[in-house]
Design an enzyme around this catalytic site. Structure first.
Site, short mmCIF file in Angstrom:
data_model
loop_
_atom_site.label_atom_id
_atom_site.label_comp_id
_atom_site.label_asym_id
_atom_site.label_seq_id
_atom_site.Cartn_x
_atom_site.Cartn_y
_atom_site.Cartn_z
N LYS A 13 30.66 -51.86 18.70
CA LYS A 13 31.74 -52.05 19.68
C LYS A 13 31.51 -53.31 20.53
O LYS A 13 32.40 -54.13 20.69
CB LYS A 13 31.84 -50.83 20.61
CG LYS A 13 32.02 -49.51 19.87
CD LYS A 13 32.07 -48.33 20.84
CE LYS A 13 30.83 -48.11 21.69
NZ LYS A 13 29.64 -47.69 20.92
N ARG A 88 33.87 -41.93 27.98
CA ARG A 88 32.93 -41.20 27.15
C ARG A 88 33.07 -39.70 27.31
O ARG A 88 32.34 -38.94 26.66
CB ARG A 88 31.50 -41.59 27.54
CG ARG A 88 30.87 -42.66 26.66
CD ARG A 88 29.53 -43.02 27.29
NE ARG A 88 28.55 -43.47 26.35
CZ ARG A 88 28.26 -44.76 26.13
NH1 ARG A 88 28.91 -45.71 26.75
NH2 ARG A 88 27.31 -45.08 25.29
N ARG A 127 18.29 -53.31 17.00
CA ARG A 127 19.04 -54.07 18.02
C ARG A 127 18.09 -54.76 19.01
O ARG A 127 17.12 -54.18 19.46
CB ARG A 127 19.97 -53.12 18.78
CG ARG A 127 20.68 -53.80 19.94
CD ARG A 127 21.94 -53.07 20.34
NE ARG A 127 21.71 -51.73 20.87
CZ ARG A 127 22.71 -50.91 21.24
NH1 ARG A 127 23.97 -51.29 21.13
NH2 ARG A 127 22.43 -49.71 21.71
N ARG A 160 16.07 -52.42 24.05
CA ARG A 160 16.40 -51.46 25.08
C ARG A 160 15.50 -50.23 24.95
O ARG A 160 15.28 -49.75 23.85
CB ARG A 160 17.87 -51.04 24.95
CG ARG A 160 18.82 -51.98 25.63
CD ARG A 160 20.25 -51.74 25.27
NE ARG A 160 20.67 -50.34 25.36
CZ ARG A 160 21.91 -49.91 25.12
NH1 ARG A 160 22.85 -50.79 24.78
NH2 ARG A 160 22.22 -48.65 25.20
N ARG A 171 20.95 -39.44 22.06
CA ARG A 171 22.22 -40.10 22.37
C ARG A 171 23.29 -39.74 21.34
O ARG A 171 24.46 -39.60 21.68
CB ARG A 171 22.03 -41.61 22.45
CG ARG A 171 21.33 -42.01 23.75
CD ARG A 171 20.75 -43.39 23.68
NE ARG A 171 21.77 -44.40 23.49
CZ ARG A 171 21.56 -45.57 22.88
NH1 ARG A 171 20.37 -45.85 22.37
NH2 ARG A 171 22.53 -46.43 22.78
P1 ADP Z 1 25.66 -48.00 23.39
O1 ADP Z 1 26.38 -49.31 23.26
O2 ADP Z 1 24.41 -47.96 22.61
O3 ADP Z 1 26.57 -46.84 23.15
P2 ADP Z 1 25.89 -48.36 26.24
O4 ADP Z 1 25.32 -49.66 26.60
O5 ADP Z 1 27.38 -48.26 26.15
O6 ADP Z 1 25.21 -47.86 24.90
O7 ADP Z 1 25.41 -47.25 27.26
C1 ADP Z 1 24.05 -47.10 27.59
C2 ADP Z 1 23.88 -45.92 28.53
O8 ADP Z 1 24.60 -46.19 29.75
C3 ADP Z 1 24.43 -44.59 28.04
O9 ADP Z 1 23.52 -43.90 27.22
C4 ADP Z 1 24.69 -43.86 29.37
O10 ADP Z 1 23.48 -43.39 29.94
C5 ADP Z 1 25.19 -44.99 30.26
N1 ADP Z 1 26.66 -45.13 30.17
C6 ADP Z 1 27.35 -46.21 29.72
N2 ADP Z 1 28.67 -45.99 29.79
C7 ADP Z 1 28.83 -44.72 30.27
C8 ADP Z 1 29.96 -43.90 30.54
N3 ADP Z 1 31.21 -44.33 30.31
N4 ADP Z 1 29.73 -42.67 31.03
C9 ADP Z 1 28.50 -42.21 31.27
N5 ADP Z 1 27.39 -42.93 31.02
C10 ADP Z 1 27.54 -44.18 30.53
P1 ADP Z 2 27.60 -50.69 20.25
O1 ADP Z 2 28.14 -51.58 21.34
O2 ADP Z 2 28.69 -49.92 19.55
O3 ADP Z 2 26.51 -49.79 20.72
P2 ADP Z 2 26.44 -53.14 19.14
O4 ADP Z 2 27.60 -54.08 19.10
O5 ADP Z 2 25.44 -53.31 20.21
O6 ADP Z 2 26.98 -51.61 19.12
O7 ADP Z 2 25.75 -53.20 17.70
C1 ADP Z 2 24.59 -52.42 17.39
C2 ADP Z 2 23.63 -53.25 16.53
O8 ADP Z 2 24.21 -53.47 15.23
C3 ADP Z 2 23.34 -54.65 17.09
O9 ADP Z 2 21.99 -54.96 16.81
C4 ADP Z 2 24.29 -55.57 16.32
O10 ADP Z 2 23.75 -56.89 16.17
C5 ADP Z 2 24.39 -54.87 14.97
N1 ADP Z 2 25.72 -54.99 14.34
C6 ADP Z 2 26.93 -54.95 14.96
N2 ADP Z 2 27.94 -55.02 14.06
C7 ADP Z 2 27.34 -55.07 12.83
C8 ADP Z 2 27.86 -55.14 11.47
N3 ADP Z 2 29.17 -55.15 11.23
N4 ADP Z 2 26.96 -55.18 10.47
C9 ADP Z 2 25.62 -55.15 10.73
N5 ADP Z 2 25.08 -55.09 11.95
C10 ADP Z 2 25.93 -55.05 13.00
#
Ligand code: ADP
Ligand code: ADP
Ligand code: ZN
Length: 214
Positions: A13, A88, A127, A160, A171
């Site tokens: 995303k 979420r 990542r 992270r 998660r």
């Molecule tokens: P990812 O991209 O791996 O899904 P995020 O960066 O979006 O992770 O979120 C990391 C952490 O931040 C989550 O595991 C949660 O603890 C917190 N967080 C982020 N967005 C929200 C939300 N909309 N509601 C509750 N917690 C959130």
């Molecule tokens: P989210 O925001 O949904 O948690 P990220 O955009 O942070 O996900 O992507 C998660 C991991 O996967 C990152 O290390 C990113 O570089 C990698 N990634 C994202 N899109 C792709 C794809 N289409 N193919 C392979 N790796 C990807």
């Protein structure tokens, strides 16, 4: 253009939202990035959020909703946005709808990133993030030109804490329990558009452009 990018952690995303928001001239609102910035700045919000983030739990709805209320009220958000990582929970989705309604707006679409669990695990564990500008890399699929150094700003890359294998499992469970119900919620409202999240970064980007008509 008012979009939500919905999908499990690691679905891609943030990677897509960052580039497409730039391309379309709208803001990219990522609650996870906002919380990590608050933590880096040492604010009360950051310190409170850390207690939840470190164990892979969700930050309480009230805290996140307040954060988004303030962010959406800033003038740049009026030009359009991609929200990523929010909502979420159903409570957050209802709050978002009412915040938008108060200013005469509504969501255009919710893009749902479909992806298998083994691929999510590969993405999350590989990542790496820039400490300075938050650009996202992957050890295998999107490596930086120089190991551990950001291509864009020269900042240091880090893993992270919540991308460790133990926390990732939790998660994914939190996603299944608290966030997956949003699929039915947005589907019933005619907003949900699934996109195959498993292709290359460029292929996924093309698929999103196609469904948005941009
Ligand atoms: P990812 O991209 O791996 O899904 P995020 O960066 O979006 O992770 O979120 C990391 C952490 O931040 C989550 O595991 C949660 O603890 C917190 N967080 C982020 N967005 C929200 C939300 N909309 N509601 C509750 N917690 C959130
Ligand atoms: P989210 O925001 O949904 O948690 P990220 O955009 O942070 O996900 O992507 C998660 C991991 O996967 C990152 O290390 C990113 O570089 C990698 N990634 C994202 N899109 C792709 C794809 N289409 N193919 C392979 N790796 C990807
Ligand atoms: Zn950087």
């Amino acid at each position: 253009m008012r979009l939500v990018f919905l999908g499990p952690p690691g679905a891609g995303k943030g990677t897509q939202a960052r580039e497409l928001a730039r391309e379309w001239g709208v803001v990219h609102l990522a609650t996870g990035d906002m919380l990590r910035e608050a933590l880096a700045a040492g604010t009360g919000l950051g310190l409170e959020a850390k207690r939840y983030m470190d164990r892979g739990a969700l930050v309480p709805d009230e805290v996140i909703i307040d954060l988004m209320r303030e962010r959406l009220a800033r003038p740049d958000a009026a030009r359009g946005f991609i929200v990523d990582g929010f909502p979420r929970t159903i409570a957050q989705a209802e709050a978002l709808a009412s915040l938008l309604k108060d200013s005469g707006q509504a969501l255009d679409r919710v893009i749902y990133f479909e992806i298998s669990e083994p691929e999510l695990l590969r993405r999350l564990t590989g990542r790496r993030i820039c400490r300075r500008c938050q650009t996202v890399y992957h050890l295998i699929s999107a490596p930086p030109r120089r190991p551990d150094v950001c291509d864009k700003c020269g900042g240091e890359l880090y893993q992270r804490e919540d991308d460790s294998e133990a926390t990732v499992q939790h998660r994914l469970e939190v996603y299944a329990q608290q966030t997956a119900p949003l699929l039915a919620y947005y589907s019933e409202r005619g907003l949900l558009v699934p996109v195959a999240g498993e292709g290359s970064i460029e292929a996924v980007r093309r698929a999103i452009r196609a469904v948005v008509g941009a």
